[in-house]
Scaffold this motif. Structure first.
Motif, short mmCIF file in Angstrom:
data_model
loop_
_atom_site.label_atom_id
_atom_site.label_comp_id
_atom_site.label_asym_id
_atom_site.label_seq_id
_atom_site.Cartn_x
_atom_site.Cartn_y
_atom_site.Cartn_z
N ILE A 47 0.84 -1.31 -0.11
CA ILE A 47 -0.01 -0.16 0.16
C ILE A 47 0.98 1.13 0.01
O ILE A 47 2.03 1.40 0.65
CB ILE A 47 -0.87 -0.02 1.11
N THR A 48 0.57 2.20 -0.65
CA THR A 48 1.17 3.46 -0.66
C THR A 48 0.23 4.46 -0.28
O THR A 48 -0.98 4.34 -0.41
CB THR A 48 1.70 3.70 -2.16
N PRO A 49 0.68 5.63 0.31
CA PRO A 49 -0.23 6.70 0.52
C PRO A 49 -1.03 7.45 -0.59
O PRO A 49 -0.51 7.27 -1.73
CB PRO A 49 0.56 7.68 1.07
N ASP A 104 -7.88 6.34 6.28
CA ASP A 104 -8.01 4.94 6.95
C ASP A 104 -6.59 4.61 7.54
O ASP A 104 -6.74 3.84 8.35
CB ASP A 104 -8.78 4.04 6.03
N THR A 105 -5.58 4.61 6.55
CA THR A 105 -4.08 4.17 6.98
C THR A 105 -3.09 5.04 7.47
O THR A 105 -2.26 4.59 8.40
CB THR A 105 -3.68 3.16 5.75
N PHE A 106 -3.13 6.23 6.90
CA PHE A 106 -2.10 7.02 7.08
C PHE A 106 -2.38 8.58 7.77
O PHE A 106 -3.55 8.99 7.75
CB PHE A 106 -1.48 7.57 5.75
N TYR A 107 -1.35 9.01 8.50
CA TYR A 107 -1.52 10.48 8.87
C TYR A 107 -0.70 11.11 7.98
O TYR A 107 0.43 10.73 7.36
CB TYR A 107 -1.03 10.54 10.37
N ALA A 143 4.14 10.98 5.26
CA ALA A 143 3.03 10.06 5.55
C ALA A 143 3.31 8.79 6.34
O ALA A 143 4.40 8.30 5.99
CB ALA A 143 2.59 9.59 4.21
N PHE A 144 2.79 8.61 7.43
CA PHE A 144 3.34 7.55 8.48
C PHE A 144 2.08 6.71 8.86
O PHE A 144 0.98 7.29 8.86
CB PHE A 144 4.03 8.07 9.47
N LYS A 145 1.82 5.53 8.73
CA LYS A 145 0.85 4.75 9.35
C LYS A 145 0.33 5.13 10.83
O LYS A 145 1.19 5.25 11.74
CB LYS A 145 1.50 3.21 9.20
N LYS A 146 -0.88 4.90 10.68
CA LYS A 146 -1.62 5.14 12.01
C LYS A 146 -1.11 3.94 13.42
O LYS A 146 -1.18 4.37 14.25
CB LYS A 146 -3.11 5.20 11.83
N SER A 147 -0.80 3.03 12.67
CA SER A 147 -0.33 1.96 13.45
C SER A 147 0.78 2.27 14.27
O SER A 147 1.04 1.68 15.33
CB SER A 147 -0.08 0.42 13.02
#
Length: 457
Positions: free
Chosen positions: A91-93, A154-157, A265-269
């Motif tokens: 997945i990419t931003p 849904d995935t990234f900030y 961009a960095f994952k919310k996880s």
């Protein structure tokens, strides 16, 4: 075998010549000459035979050994330089969406020609407005942050830094980062860095993520300088080009328009909570995970100052760096948070529960030295100072709730109680330098700090 036969032939020939010379009555001198000639020929033939024998037996060995060595070197080289493994991304931003929070930072381009700043720098509070080189104070627009904003999907900030301009040599030649305070205690917990990004599309090159595993960022005095700091800052590498447990964890891209931007961009996880406090950084070389907070690693005299009125001007070790105060994400602050930007509280409907209050101030040049701000008197722009708010009556020895160099601000979200508002500077005042304020529930208090101005003759 050939060498042995030649030696025998030479010896036999030599003996025959001697016997022949003797039988024919050759004198002794002739005998010696014939003998020497025979010996010389014998040795010459022997040497030629040996050389021929060596060439015929050794040449094939030399060729074979060379081929073996070359094959070995080629095999070793193939072993030492394996083919690079292609990184596979799941997945990419996407494009940053609705901006949930944004704020401006000091634009130092307005005072760059004067080799100074007009605000936004507070060494004590780990707040820096220093997009200038050491000593000669040459301005770097690609380090001067003018705006910061955050959004998510849904995935990234997504965190975007807007800069004053490109490097004088072109492009963006610095490192850019976002610091996350997950538990709102003033200590950074996660640091995402894009080092000299060049790609206008999403890329992981030069992107890294660090965590503070032992909670020592900030030292013993949070957001205050600690002499003798021995911590290791952000010490755990969570993501980099060499640590790819999740190759999709963090990305960056640039936009070289006017003005240029950098988006991380960095994952919310990566963030433990859905609510946090965040601020951004840019630096030529000081965006070092081990050094943040910077004022714990350099004294004020080592750091220098961007204010011409300050005794440590010009910049020294802490140069070519800019950061911002911090903003909230996913919540509104109702209690003081160290390092938070100060925004006036929105009006709220009255209820039976206690309402938060606020304390505002201004710092101005009192041209008439009357102790009150009169029409035409402007807010201070050229004298270095720090305004702090502490709990308790003045003089208060408690830790600072807030600290800033802004010439006007509002401390909001305050509960009812007693506070000390004071200003620190080496200049004289026409007003008190501190106020004890008894804040009622939901109350709003306002105070002024005026700098004394000598009246010209």
């Amino acid at each position: 075998m050939k060498v042995s036969r030649l030696r025998v032939i030479c010896i036999v020939t030599f003996l025959i010549l001697i016997l022949t010379a003797c039988s024919q009555g050759v004198d002794s001198e002739m005998e010696e000459s014939i003998g020497q000639t025979a010996v010389a020929r014998a040795f010459t033939q022997t040497a030629n035979a040996e050389e021929s024998s060596i060439e015929s037996t050794e040449a094939p060995l030399d060729i074979t050994e060379t081929e073996i060595v070359e094959d070995t070197v080629e095999a070793e080289e193939e072993e030492e330089t394996p083919a690079p493994t292609e990184i596979s991304h799941e997945i990419t931003p996407s494009e940053p969406g609705w901006v949930s929070k944004w704020f401006y930072d000091t634009d130092s381009s307005k005072t760059a020609d004067d080799k100074t700043v007009n605000g936004g720098d507070d060494y004590v509070a780990n707040l820096y407005e220093r997009p200038f080189t050491e000593e000669d104070m040459i301005y770097r627009p690609d380090i001067d942050i003018n705006k910061a904003e955050i959004s998510s999907d849904d995935t990234f900030y997504y965190v975007t830094l807007t800069l004053a301009g490109e490097h004088p040599g072109g492009g963006l030649q610095a490192a850019y980062g976002v610091e996350i305070d997950e538990d709102r205690d003033g200590r950074g917990d996660l640091l995402v860095i894009a080092d000299h990004p060049t790609s206008t599309s999403w890329s992981i090159d030069g992107v890294s993520v660090y965590r503070d595993s032992n909670n020592d960022v900030g030292g013993s005095s949070i957001m205050r300088p600690d002499s003798g700091y021995a911590g290791n800052g952000f010490d755990q590498v969570v993501f980099s080009n060499a640590v790819l447990d999740d190759p999709d964890a963090a990305w960056a891209r640039i936009n070289t328009g006017t003005p240029p931007t950098v988006t991380l961009a960095f994952k919310k996880s990566l963030v433990g909570m859905g609510t946090f406090v965040w601020g951004v950084w840019s630096a030529d070389s000081l965006l070092d995970p081990a050094l943040i907070d910077l004022h714990d690693n350099f004294t004020e005299s080592e750091a220098g100052s961007p204010y011409k009125s300050h005794s440590t001007y010009p910049l020294k070790a802490l140069n070519l760096v800019d950061n911002t105060c911090r903003e909230t994400y996913g919540f509104d602050a109702t209690t003081p948070i160290m390092g938070l930007c100060y925004v006036p509280a929105e009006p709220t409907e009255k209820s039976n529960s206690p309402q938060p209050g606020s304390i505002s101030y201004i710092v101005y040049d009192d041209n008439y030295n009357l102790g009150t701000k009169d029409p035409g008197e402007s807010l201070n722009t050229d004298r270095y100072f720090v305004v702090t708010l502490q709990s308790g009556a003045c003089p208060s020895s408690s830790s600072n709730l807030y600290s800033t160099t802004a010439n006007s601000s509002t401390f909001s979200g305050l509960s009812a109680g007693t506070y000390c508002l004071k200003i620190t500077s080496r200049y004289a005042y026409s007003t008190p330098d501190h106020y004890t304020i008894n804040l009622a529930a939901g109350g709003a208090e306002y105070r002024e700090f005026g700098f004394y101005r000598p009246i010209p003759n």
